[in-house]
Each structure stands twice: as structure tokens, then as C-alpha cells.
Motif scaffolding. Structure first.
Motif, PDB file in Angstrom:
ATOM      1  N   MET A  54       9.411  -3.930  30.733  1.00 19.04           N
ATOM      2  CA  MET A  54       8.085  -3.914  31.008  1.00 19.04           C
ATOM      3  C   MET A  54       8.058  -4.991  32.286  1.00 19.04           C
ATOM      4  O   MET A  54       7.462  -6.189  31.912  1.00 19.04           O
ATOM      5  N   PRO A  55       7.547  -4.514  33.698  1.00 22.36           N
ATOM      6  CA  PRO A  55       7.161  -5.819  34.443  1.00 22.36           C
ATOM      7  C   PRO A  55       5.747  -6.819  33.589  1.00 22.36           C
ATOM      8  O   PRO A  55       4.766  -5.657  34.609  1.00 22.36           O
ATOM      9  N   ARG A  56       6.137  -7.311  33.050  1.00 23.53           N
ATOM     10  CA  ARG A  56       4.413  -8.058  32.604  1.00 23.53           C
ATOM     11  C   ARG A  56       4.771  -9.726  32.584  1.00 23.53           C
ATOM     12  O   ARG A  56       5.931 -10.048  32.796  1.00 23.53           O
ATOM     13  N   PRO A  57       4.053 -10.518  32.435  1.00 23.25           N
ATOM     14  CA  PRO A  57       3.729 -11.966  32.455  1.00 23.25           C
ATOM     15  C   PRO A  57       4.444 -12.168  31.620  1.00 23.25           C
ATOM     16  O   PRO A  57       5.265 -13.746  31.258  1.00 23.25           O
ATOM     17  N   TYR A  58       4.916 -11.388  30.297  1.00 26.87           N
ATOM     18  CA  TYR A  58       4.970 -11.784  29.003  1.00 26.87           C
ATOM     19  C   TYR A  58       5.141 -10.045  28.497  1.00 26.87           C
ATOM     20  O   TYR A  58       4.377  -9.114  28.625  1.00 26.87           O
ATOM     21  N   GLN A  59       6.092  -9.893  27.225  1.00 26.12           N
ATOM     22  CA  GLN A  59       5.986  -8.434  26.168  1.00 26.12           C
ATOM     23  C   GLN A  59       5.165  -8.162  25.391  1.00 26.12           C
ATOM     24  O   GLN A  59       4.744  -9.529  25.014  1.00 26.12           O
ATOM     25  N   ALA A  60       4.639  -7.360  25.204  1.00 32.75           N
ATOM     26  CA  ALA A  60       3.593  -7.050  24.235  1.00 32.75           C
ATOM     27  C   ALA A  60       3.610  -6.935  22.582  1.00 32.75           C
ATOM     28  O   ALA A  60       3.282  -7.554  22.141  1.00 32.75           O
ATOM     29  N   PHE A  61       5.116  -8.100  22.516  1.00 30.45           N
ATOM     30  CA  PHE A  61       5.474  -8.822  20.901  1.00 30.45           C
ATOM     31  C   PHE A  61       5.063  -9.926  21.260  1.00 30.45           C
ATOM     32  O   PHE A  61       4.532 -10.443  20.161  1.00 30.45           O
ATOM     33  N   ASN A  62       4.577 -10.449  22.572  1.00 31.12           N
ATOM     34  CA  ASN A  62       3.939 -12.044  22.618  1.00 31.12           C
ATOM     35  C   ASN A  62       3.529 -12.496  22.834  1.00 31.12           C
ATOM     36  O   ASN A  62       2.744 -13.063  23.739  1.00 31.12           O
ATOM     37  N   PHE A  63       2.113 -11.713  22.442  1.00 30.54           N
ATOM     38  CA  PHE A  63       0.551 -12.039  23.202  1.00 30.54           C
ATOM     39  C   PHE A  63       0.156 -13.386  22.114  1.00 30.54           C
ATOM     40  O   PHE A  63      -0.759 -13.651  23.311  1.00 30.54           O
ATOM     41  N   ALA A  64       0.526 -13.295  21.639  1.00 31.80           N
ATOM     42  CA  ALA A  64      -0.199 -15.146  21.537  1.00 31.80           C
ATOM     43  C   ALA A  64      -0.165 -16.240  22.114  1.00 31.80           C
ATOM     44  O   ALA A  64       1.107 -15.782  22.153  1.00 31.80           O
ATOM     45  N   GLY A  65      -1.282 -16.932  22.040  1.00 39.50           N
ATOM     46  CA  GLY A  65      -0.483 -18.514  23.055  1.00 39.50           C
ATOM     47  C   GLY A  65      -0.789 -17.714  24.356  1.00 39.50           C
ATOM     48  O   GLY A  65      -0.424 -19.393  25.128  1.00 39.50           O
ATOM     49  N   GLN A  66      -0.340 -16.841  25.185  1.00 37.38           N
ATOM     50  CA  GLN A  66      -0.777 -16.552  26.057  1.00 37.38           C
ATOM     51  C   GLN A  66      -1.840 -17.618  26.945  1.00 37.38           C
ATOM     52  O   GLN A  66      -2.761 -17.663  26.212  1.00 37.38           O
ATOM     53  N   LYS A  67      -1.491 -17.671  28.452  1.00 35.73           N
ATOM     54  CA  LYS A  67      -2.299 -18.567  29.153  1.00 35.73           C
ATOM     55  C   LYS A  67      -4.077 -17.246  29.780  1.00 35.73           C
ATOM     56  O   LYS A  67      -3.614 -16.269  29.654  1.00 35.73           O
ATOM     57  N   ASP A 126      -2.754 -15.312  32.856  1.00 37.92           N
ATOM     58  CA  ASP A 126      -1.801 -13.970  32.079  1.00 37.92           C
ATOM     59  C   ASP A 126      -1.553 -12.874  31.762  1.00 37.92           C
ATOM     60  O   ASP A 126      -1.535 -11.756  31.902  1.00 37.92           O
ATOM     61  N   LYS A 127      -3.236 -13.195  30.669  1.00 33.78           N
ATOM     62  CA  LYS A 127      -3.740 -12.212  29.948  1.00 33.78           C
ATOM     63  C   LYS A 127      -4.679 -10.704  30.372  1.00 33.78           C
ATOM     64  O   LYS A 127      -4.798  -9.613  30.500  1.00 33.78           O
ATOM     65  N   ILE A 128      -5.199 -12.185  31.686  1.00 33.96           N
ATOM     66  CA  ILE A 128      -6.180 -10.537  32.615  1.00 33.96           C
ATOM     67  C   ILE A 128      -4.796 -10.459  33.060  1.00 33.96           C
ATOM     68  O   ILE A 128      -5.314  -8.741  33.837  1.00 33.96           O
ATOM     69  N   ILE A 129      -3.619 -10.539  33.918  1.00 33.16           N
ATOM     70  CA  ILE A 129      -3.367  -9.708  34.509  1.00 33.16           C
ATOM     71  C   ILE A 129      -2.537  -8.397  33.867  1.00 33.16           C
ATOM     72  O   ILE A 129      -2.058  -7.631  34.443  1.00 33.16           O
ATOM     73  N   TRP A 130      -1.806  -9.224  32.719  1.00 36.16           N
ATOM     74  CA  TRP A 130      -1.248  -8.166  31.310  1.00 36.16           C
ATOM     75  C   TRP A 130      -2.090  -7.179  31.633  1.00 36.16           C
ATOM     76  O   TRP A 130      -1.599  -5.816  31.962  1.00 36.16           O
ATOM     77  N   HIS A 131      -3.421  -6.764  31.657  1.00 35.73           N
ATOM     78  CA  HIS A 131      -4.140  -5.833  31.381  1.00 35.73           C
ATOM     79  C   HIS A 131      -4.820  -4.755  32.694  1.00 35.73           C
ATOM     80  O   HIS A 131      -4.361  -4.369  32.267  1.00 35.73           O
ATOM     81  N   THR A 132      -4.070  -5.457  33.362  1.00 33.83           N
ATOM     82  CA  THR A 132      -4.964  -5.211  34.847  1.00 33.83           C
ATOM     83  C   THR A 132      -3.874  -4.402  35.012  1.00 33.83           C
ATOM     84  O   THR A 132      -3.574  -3.089  35.705  1.00 33.83           O
ATOM     85  N   GLN A 133      -2.549  -4.715  35.187  1.00 33.41           N
ATOM     86  CA  GLN A 133      -1.562  -3.897  35.144  1.00 33.41           C
ATOM     87  C   GLN A 133      -1.311  -3.497  33.333  1.00 33.41           C
ATOM     88  O   GLN A 133      -0.518  -1.817  34.282  1.00 33.41           O
ATOM     89  N   ASP A 134      -1.090  -2.986  32.833  1.00 32.30           N
ATOM     90  CA  ASP A 134      -1.613  -2.323  31.700  1.00 32.30           C
ATOM     91  C   ASP A 134      -2.188  -1.029  31.733  1.00 32.30           C
ATOM     92  O   ASP A 134      -1.990  -0.258  31.352  1.00 32.30           O
ATOM     93  N   LEU A 135      -3.011  -0.864  32.971  1.00 37.49           N
ATOM     94  CA  LEU A 135      -4.016  -0.027  33.089  1.00 37.49           C
ATOM     95  C   LEU A 135      -3.679   0.746  34.556  1.00 37.49           C
ATOM     96  O   LEU A 135      -3.412   1.790  34.465  1.00 37.49           O
TER      97      LEU A 135
END
Length: 402
Positions: free
Chosen positions: A66-79, A82-91
Motif C-alpha cells: 500500500m502507498p503509505r509511510p509504513y505498512q499495516a504490520f509496522n504500526f508500533a513506534g511510528q512517528k 507519519d501516523k496522521i498521514i497513514w490514517h488520512t491516506q487510509d480514509l
């Protein structure tokens, strides 16, 4: 036979929680009954993207990076950014819709199952709506309402959506409402009721079907040793909402540590922290993540499975697995757990977060371990309560009505 498309961001052998295990078990069950199954999932890294064949079901699993800062398996310890970007993209990322649309076009399904949309993109649901495909949403958690999937914050269950979750849920609920042939299934009535109440969705149908999970039988003999030292077992994710730290605290505060052994099986964000915190407690062991077979063997070597959850659990598979082999369960009276554990029959239902209730209940077994034999006999008398085959049949009945 109908074509079935399965959408799940996680899918075995890449497992984060129980939802993807249940998704796989259902896919295999439908495939075994002759349904043409295909799965869209995510890849943990570049090397794992592409089409793979499920080794048991024989169906195709298409894994996309997926086009994300990180993949769904690697959510722990992210900045945080990056989390805000990830969740926005997921929506709202339009590439999500294209990925779903291309998969639908390639497989032309008659019905779709959505298990874990978080990570595949919630707006991908629009692709199902536009194709007018009958869609079954399986509620393994509350990710369609809550960004943390649990509706649990600051040590308490949320009674309504907070501002952060309310914003995200607007997109998710709107996408669901655009699906004309929407069906909701939950493994527990408690989870289903909460979702329908808060979301305001009126689906074409709503039903409760236990997850069609099959678990390995123990390969070691079950031995009752409770009269020597009570063997407690916890199996699951190691995080605050699961109550592992609370359980240990209840044992220590009541000075029961010399009379029990506690084995903690599983991984999670709090594992290393708890290992360090209780390093000097030799009666407490942390095994980390182990195979399903090793879980079964751990259950055979235990006297009680403890499920001290602080949040509203949905339908913990570990409870079903324990009861299938006759292991008594002490669990929090919350969420869908009382739908699985019959108080005084399968074990005990206890107040979540109440140290006295938990310590006194454990102490009562130390004083009278014969009670465990009564629980085991009652559990064995109704060992057919959780049938994976019957759950698959219930899903087939739903599919054939669409």
C-alpha cells in the motif's frame, strides 16, 4: 458456485491479531464447500507483494504494497506525523479505491466479505458500492468507529465517539451507507449492538455468527496439578487494554505469588516492559509469540485460562479454544465474553479491573482446587457449543439468500 472476494489487510501467514485468522478459516471453509474464493490483502514488504496460493484452501491471495509511510504490520513506534498521514491516506487516498476496483474487475465476485479494511483503505468500500456487490461486513472489532479499534481510552470504555474518532467515522460510515446490499455480521451480540447503536446504520440484515475457527488439539496429556501449585495461563496480545499488568498486580497484592504459576503467552507493545518490570518474579514467565499448537499444549498444562480484559472484548477466540479442550476460564464480565463463558459452569465471570474480585476468586481455587474438576465436567458435557462447521453453514445460508 458463487465467487467470493475477501478483503482483509492482514491475512495468514502474516498475522497481527485474531481477525485475520478468522478471515482465513472462513475463506478455507467456503473454499472447501466449492466456493471460488479470492483474497485481497497487504504485503509486509516489497518481497512479499504479488499473488500467492493459500497452502490449505488452494485459493489465490493477492498481496499489495500500500502507498503509505509504513505498512499495516509496522504500526508500533511510528512517528506521530507519519501516523496522521497513514490514517488520512487510509480514509481518502484515491489509490485505495483503484486497488479495490482492479481486484474486483479481475475476480468479478458475486459477494464480498470485508474483515480488516484498516490498512487497505476504508474508501475502498466505494468500489464495492459502485459495483453493487452484496457486501458482508464482519465486525471483528470497532475499527469502523474508532481509530484505535477498541473504543477504550484512558482506562475506560468510551460511551460515545471522541472528536478524533467522530471525524474518521464520518468517512467510514458514509462509505458503508453507499453500499445498497449491506449485511453486518458480528461474532458477538454485544459488539453488534454497540456498532449499530453508535453508527446509526440500518443494514439489509444483521446477525451473530461465531467465528468459524478450528484449533489444534493438544499433543501433550492434560494433568491436574492444581493441588500443588495453581497454574494460570494468559494467551493474547500484551497491551494495557488486555489487563495482563492488572492480573499480575492482583496476584501480587494478595500475596498469592507463592501459590501460583503464571505463564503469559503472546506478543505486543507492552511485552518487553512487563518482562523487565517482573524480571525478579520467578513464578511469572513470558513466552512471547508461539504457534497455535504450542498454545494448545500450554492450555493442556494449565489449570485456568485468565482473560482479564479491561475493554469490551468482542469474541475472544482463545476462550473458545480453551473451552473446546475443557480448560476452565476466569474472564472479565465485559463485551461479548459472557456470551461464551457461563458463570459457574465454564469458570467465573469477574468484574474487570477489580483486584479484590480477581484475587479472591483465584484464592478460592487455591483453597479448594476440586472446584476445577466440576468446571471441567460441565464444560465437557457441552463441548459441541462452538462448531466451526456450523458457523460456515450459517455463513453459507447468508450467502445463498443474497
Amino acid at each position: 458456485m458463487k465467487k467470493v472476494a475477501v478483503f482483509s489487510a492482514h491475512f495468514p501467514p502474516h498475522i497481527v491479531g485474531g481477525a485475520e485468522y478468522s478471515a482465513c478459516q472462513l475463506a478455507r471453509g467456503l473454499s472447501a464447500r466449492g466456493y471460488d474464493v479470492s483474497v485481497l490483502s497487504t504485503a509486509p514488504d516489497v518481497a512479499m507483494r504479488g499473488t500467492f496460493v493459500d497452502e490449505v484452501g488452494g485459493f489465490d491471495v493477492f498481496r499489495v504494497l500500500m502507498p503509505r509511510p509504513y505498512q499495516a504490520f509496522n504500526f508500533a513506534g511510528q512517528k506521530t506525523l507519519d501516523k496522521i498521514i497513514w490514517h488520512t491516506q487510509d480514509l481518502v487516498d484515491p489509490r485505495n479505491v483503484k486497488i479495490w476496483k482492479d481486484f474486483i474487475s479481475d475476480n468479478n465476485p458475486d459477494v464480498a466479505f470485508v474483515h480488516v479494511p484498516q490498512g487497505l483503505g476504508f474508501n475502498g468500500l466505494d468500489a464495492l458500492a459502485r459495483a453493487n456487490i452484496p457486501t458482508i461486513i464482519v465486525l471483528h472489532d470497532l475499527s469502523l468507529l474508532c481509530v484505535k479499534t477498541s473504543m477504550f481510552r484512558d482506562g475506560h470504555d468510551c460511551q460515545k465517539l471522541c472528536g478524533e474518532c467522530k471525524f474518521g467515522s464520518l468517512f467510514k460510515i458514509a462509505a458503508l451507507k453507499r453500499i445498497k446490499q449491506l449485511h453486518i455480521v458480528s461474532p458477538s451480540q454485544a459488539n453488534l449492538d454497540q456498532f449499530l447503536r453508535i453508527s446509526g446504520i440500518v443494514p439489509a440484515s444483521a446477525s451473530v455468527i461465531i467465528n468459524p475457527n478450528e484449533y489444534p488439539r493438544p499433543t501433550v496429556a492434560q494433568v491436574n496439578r492444581a493441588r500443588i501449585k495453581l497454574r494460570l495461563l494468559y494467551v493474547g496480545q500484551i497491551s494495557a487494554i488486555k489487563g495482563v499488568d492488572f492480573l499480575i498486580g492482583a496476584i501480587l497484592s494478595a500475596k498469592l505469588i507463592d501459590r501460583v504459576e503464571l505463564r503469559v503467552v503472546g506478543s505486543g507493545r507492552d511485552l518487553e516492559q512487563l518482562r523487565l518490570k517482573y524480571a525478579k518474579q520467578t513464578a511469572i514467565s513470558f513466552s512471547g509469540h508461539v504457534s497455535q499448537q504450542e498454545v494448545a499444549n500450554a492450555m493442556a498444562s494449565a489449570d485456568i485460562l485468565c482473560v482479564p480484559s479491561l475493554w469490551r472484548e468482542n469474541s475472544p477466540g482463545v476462550v473458545i479454544q480453551a473451552l473446546q479442550i475443557g480448560l476452565p476460564v476466569f474472564a472479565s464480565r465485559t463485551g461479548g465474553i459472557p456470551e461464551l463463558v457461563r458463570d459457574g459452569i465454564d469458570g467465573k465471570l469477574l468484574r474487570p479491573g477489580d483486584e479484590n474480585d480477581w484475587s479472591e476468586s483465584i484464592s478460592s481455587i487455591i483453597k479448594d482446587p476440586g472446584v476445577l474438576d466440576l468446571y471441567r465436567r460441565k464444560i465437557r458435557d457441552s463441548s459441541d457449543r462452538f462448531s466451526a462447521s456450523q458457523s460456515v453453514n450459517s455463513y453459507i445460508d447468508l450467502i445463498e439468500k443474497l
